[in-house]
Design a protein around this motif. Structure first.
Motif, mmCIF file in Angstrom:
data_model
loop_
_atom_site.group_PDB
_atom_site.id
_atom_site.type_symbol
_atom_site.label_atom_id
_atom_site.label_comp_id
_atom_site.label_asym_id
_atom_site.label_seq_id
_atom_site.Cartn_x
_atom_site.Cartn_y
_atom_site.Cartn_z
ATOM 1 N N LEU A 233 0.824 -1.212 0.000
ATOM 2 C CA LEU A 233 0.000 0.000 0.000
ATOM 3 C C LEU A 233 0.856 1.260 0.000
ATOM 4 O O LEU A 233 0.506 2.258 -0.641
ATOM 5 C CB LEU A 233 -0.933 -0.003 1.216
ATOM 6 N N MET A 234 1.971 1.220 0.732
ATOM 7 C CA MET A 234 2.848 2.385 0.748
ATOM 8 C C MET A 234 3.460 2.623 -0.632
ATOM 9 O O MET A 234 3.653 3.769 -1.053
ATOM 10 C CB MET A 234 3.956 2.192 1.790
ATOM 11 N N GLY A 235 3.768 1.527 -1.361
ATOM 12 C CA GLY A 235 4.252 1.682 -2.728
ATOM 13 C C GLY A 235 3.192 2.302 -3.615
ATOM 14 O O GLY A 235 3.489 3.202 -4.429
ATOM 15 N N ASN A 236 1.938 1.850 -3.459
ATOM 16 C CA ASN A 236 0.841 2.433 -4.233
ATOM 17 C C ASN A 236 0.619 3.887 -3.863
ATOM 18 O O ASN A 236 0.291 4.719 -4.723
ATOM 19 C CB ASN A 236 -0.445 1.642 -4.001
ATOM 20 N N LEU A 237 0.795 4.183 -2.583
ATOM 21 C CA LEU A 237 0.603 5.556 -2.120
ATOM 22 C C LEU A 237 1.658 6.488 -2.708
ATOM 23 O O LEU A 237 1.362 7.637 -3.070
ATOM 24 C CB LEU A 237 0.672 5.587 -0.589
ATOM 25 N N ARG A 238 2.876 5.987 -2.829
ATOM 26 C CA ARG A 238 3.936 6.800 -3.442
ATOM 27 C C ARG A 238 3.634 7.050 -4.915
ATOM 28 O O ARG A 238 3.841 8.166 -5.414
ATOM 29 C CB ARG A 238 5.280 6.084 -3.286
ATOM 30 N N GLU A 239 3.134 6.037 -5.612
ATOM 31 C CA GLU A 239 2.749 6.224 -7.007
ATOM 32 C C GLU A 239 1.603 7.229 -7.128
ATOM 33 O O GLU A 239 1.573 8.046 -8.055
ATOM 34 C CB GLU A 239 2.342 4.884 -7.616
ATOM 35 N N ALA A 240 0.655 7.157 -6.174
ATOM 36 C CA ALA A 240 -0.462 8.109 -6.185
ATOM 37 C C ALA A 240 0.036 9.535 -5.970
ATOM 38 O O ALA A 240 -0.452 10.478 -6.590
ATOM 39 C CB ALA A 240 -1.481 7.730 -5.110
ATOM 40 N N TYR A 241 1.031 9.686 -5.070
ATOM 41 C CA TYR A 241 1.602 11.008 -4.834
ATOM 42 C C TYR A 241 2.271 11.543 -6.098
ATOM 43 O O TYR A 241 2.052 12.697 -6.494
ATOM 44 C CB TYR A 241 2.621 10.938 -3.699
ATOM 45 N N GLN A 242 3.074 10.712 -6.736
ATOM 46 C CA GLN A 242 3.762 11.150 -7.953
ATOM 47 C C GLN A 242 2.765 11.469 -9.061
ATOM 48 O O GLN A 242 2.941 12.441 -9.810
ATOM 49 C CB GLN A 242 4.738 10.054 -8.404
ATOM 50 N N SER A 243 1.705 10.663 -9.156
ATOM 51 C CA SER A 243 0.674 10.923 -10.156
ATOM 52 C C SER A 243 -0.054 12.232 -9.857
ATOM 53 O O SER A 243 -0.350 13.020 -10.767
ATOM 54 C CB SER A 243 -0.319 9.763 -10.191
ATOM 55 N N SER A 244 -0.329 12.464 -8.571
ATOM 56 C CA SER A 244 -1.016 13.701 -8.180
ATOM 57 C C SER A 244 -0.157 14.927 -8.472
ATOM 58 O O SER A 244 -0.659 15.950 -8.941
ATOM 59 C CB SER A 244 -1.370 13.643 -6.688
ATOM 60 N N VAL A 245 1.154 14.805 -8.188
ATOM 61 C CA VAL A 245 2.066 15.915 -8.480
ATOM 62 C C VAL A 245 2.113 16.187 -9.980
ATOM 63 O O VAL A 245 2.090 17.346 -10.425
ATOM 64 C CB VAL A 245 3.477 15.608 -7.935
#
Length: 313
Positions: A233-245
């Motif tokens: 989940l933390m890996g997915n969360l990091r991808e979500a952050y990068q996508s959001s940025v």
């Protein structure tokens, strides 16, 4: 150091440590000590010098069980977990299990030791191996509570990132993920320790009671799998952050592009009427400047309206 005679879950304080050397008529002795007390306890109970050295060591100890049959006790290390101020803390709980006593040695306060007292009374515990069972059960159950808090933190981070991404979110993601990975390294040895308590032939633990450790082992396996999920989940969360940025950067670029497009015809018009020619249509017209400014405003707002209608702004 606190010395208690435990019989049927009832605690009786003992003042003389020498009294705990000999088995009581009923019950067992629980000695709750810190590392400084080991200098007194080691010669009295013949505690193995390597086990004492592990208790005194500043290095982090892996969960384990050591059989010291010659000295008449087992040495067990298990890690208690806490989650304070968004950080995970592991605190070593060192246990010496004997025939008629159990010694718990800690460097910091362990909440499970305080929570254990009403359970001992309710279960009317009179043997040190049953004390050990309930203590290990509490330690493992606490991992579920910490896991729930970590899951809630992950969900909160995900919502914050989707609503309003901040640079601080990336630091939180990296910090929490590194702590989960660090914790995963501990869960493996701890799971092996509980497996040994369940399956290994241990004469200081009653055979019937030993079967109950299988339930704790199943919980330990579930905990390990749960933290595997948190890691993903933390890996997915990091991808979500990068996508959001990236999406946010695209939004900003879209606004800048739209504004540039709006000002392009206005700049073209001002460029024409800024040229040094004597004759430009409408240059000497009475009120021509107002007419031109009105046209430019109409053109700018008209393009802005079209962009908003097409959802480009």
């Amino acid at each position: 150091m606190k010395i208690r005679l435990v019989n049927q879950g009832v605690f009786t304080p003992i003042e003389d440590i020498e009294q705990a050397v000999y088995p009581p008529t009923e019950g067992f002795y629980w000695i709750d000590a810190d590392v400084d007390d080991l200098a007194v306890l080691q010669p009295i109970f013949s505690l193995h010098e390597l086990a004492v050295e592990d208790c005194l060591s500043e290095e982090e100890q892996r969960p384990k069980i050591e059989i010291h049959d010659h000295e008449g006790h087992y040495f067990i290390v298990i890690n208690s977990i806490r989650f304070d101020d968004e950080e995970i803390f592991l605190r070593a709980l060192n246990i010496f299990l004997g025939h008629h006593y159990i010694i718990t040695v800690t460097k910091q306060k362990i909440n499970e030791l305080r929570a254990l007292k009403p359970i001992l009374l309710e279960e009317q515990v009179s043997r040190p191996d049953r004390f050990l069972y309930h203590l290990v059960d509490l330690v493992v159950d606490n991992y579920f509570l910490v896991g729930d808090r970590i899951e809630a933190r992950i969900e909160s981070l995900e919502e914050d990132i989707l609503v309003h991404t901040k640079k601080s979110h990336l630091n939180e993601i990296i910090g929490l993920r590194s702590e989960i990975l660090w914790l995963k390294k501990v869960l493996g040895p701890q799971k092996e320790l509980i497996a040994k308590l369940n399956k290994k032939d241990l004469r200081l633990i009653d055979g019937e009671l030993q079967k109950y450790f299988s339930d704790i082992y199943e919980n330990a396996v579930k905990i390990a799998e749960t933290f595997d999920t948190y890691r993903d989940l933390m890996g997915n969360l990091r991808e979500a952050y990068q996508s959001s940025v990236a999406n946010r950067a695209n939004e900003i670029m879209r606004v800048f592009t739209a504004l540039t497009t709006i000002f392009m015809p206005l700049t073209f018009i001002t460029g024409i009427y800024g040229m040094n020619f004597d004759y430009i249509p409408g240059l000497h017209m009475h009120g021509g400047s107002y007419l031109l400014l009105s046209f430019m405003l109409f053109l700018g707002f008209g393009m802005f309206y079209i962009f908003r209608k097409k959802d480009w702004l």
